[in-house]
Design an enzyme around this catalytic site. Structure first.
Site, PDB file in Angstrom:
ATOM      1  N   TYR A   1      44.241  38.465  94.685  1.00  0.00           N
ATOM      2  CA  TYR A   1      44.882  39.603  95.044  1.00  0.00           C
ATOM      3  C   TYR A   1      45.740  40.261  94.036  1.00  0.00           C
ATOM      4  CZ  TYR A   1      48.217  36.463  97.253  1.00  0.00           C
ATOM      5  OH  TYR A   1      49.198  35.560  97.411  1.00  0.00           O
TER       6      TYR A   1
ATOM      7  N   GLY B   1      44.753  43.429  91.342  1.00  0.00           N
ATOM      8  CA  GLY B   1      44.858  44.689  91.606  1.00  0.00           C
ATOM      9  C   GLY B   1      46.155  45.062  92.610  1.00  0.00           C
ATOM     10  N   HIS B   2      47.159  44.114  92.619  1.00  0.00           N
ATOM     11  CA  HIS B   2      48.268  44.518  93.326  1.00  0.00           C
ATOM     12  C   HIS B   2      49.462  43.773  92.932  1.00  0.00           C
ATOM     13  CE1 HIS B   2      50.806  44.640  97.102  1.00  0.00           C
ATOM     14  NE2 HIS B   2      50.041  45.498  97.313  1.00  0.00           N
ATOM     15  N   PHE B   3      50.069  44.332  91.787  1.00  0.00           N
ATOM     16  CA  PHE B   3      49.709  45.337  90.967  1.00  0.00           C
ATOM     17  C   PHE B   3      49.436  45.182  89.566  1.00  0.00           C
ATOM     18  CE2 PHE B   3      52.148  47.110  94.740  1.00  0.00           C
ATOM     19  CZ  PHE B   3      51.355  48.084  95.135  1.00  0.00           C
TER      20      PHE B   3
ATOM     21  N   LEU C   1      52.842  41.537  93.146  1.00  0.00           N
ATOM     22  CA  LEU C   1      53.558  41.475  94.449  1.00  0.00           C
ATOM     23  C   LEU C   1      52.670  41.012  95.358  1.00  0.00           C
ATOM     24  CD1 LEU C   1      55.412  44.938  94.766  1.00  0.00           C
ATOM     25  CD2 LEU C   1      56.274  42.695  94.184  1.00  0.00           C
TER      26      LEU C   1
END
Length: 148
Positions: free
Chosen positions: A43, A46-48, A53
């Site tokens: 994750y 894409g986060h971020f 985070l």
């Protein structure tokens, strides 16, 4: 409880197995788990980008998985026959961000443990500071019932 025992209890696998170790368990009462947050978590792509985070939904899922272990062990459910599924969530609060390199301590206290519907208070901490908390509801279902 190490990762091998956790994998016997939970049906989750990569990339959704979010518990690395169980540190404490008092059957019917409480449980404490550990999640090592790594930059290699999928994750974080894409986060971020440039500011990684841990998404709040993953913190809640990690709490739920630890709670599922408490349910299965406390209710003496047959391992490999049952999965614990989310039934609801109340009062979710996110207080601080969780970053790669953090150790997430996942504490759950049983309010009511029943196969049909359990209620637990979950608290996630990093460096002994609360990063998230919620009331979680879960139900134990036979794996055969979860298939279409």
């Amino acid at each position: 409880m190490d990762i091998l025992e956790i994998m016997q209890i939970l049906p989750h696998r990569y990339p959704l197995l979010l518990v690395d170790r169980i540190l404490e368990i008092e059957l019917g009462k409480r449980i404490v788990g550990l999640k090592n947050v790594s930059i290699n978590e999928p994750y974080f792509q894409g986060h971020f980008p440039g500011f990684p985070l841990m998404p709040g939904v993953y913190i809640l899922e990690a709490l739920a998985q630890v709670g599922g272990i408490l349910m299965i062990k406390s209710l003496n459910l047959e391992i490999g026959k049952y999965a614990v599924v989310f039934a609801g969530i109340d009062d979710a609060r996110f207080k601080k961000p969780v970053y790669p390199g953090d150790q997430l301590i996942l504490e759950l206290e049983a309010i009511a443990l029943k196969k049909s519907l359990s209620k637990m208070k979950g608290t996630a901490k990093v460096d002994n500071q609360v990063v998230a908390e919620a009331i979680l509801y879960a139900s134990a279902r036979e794996l055969s019932q979860l298939k279409k």
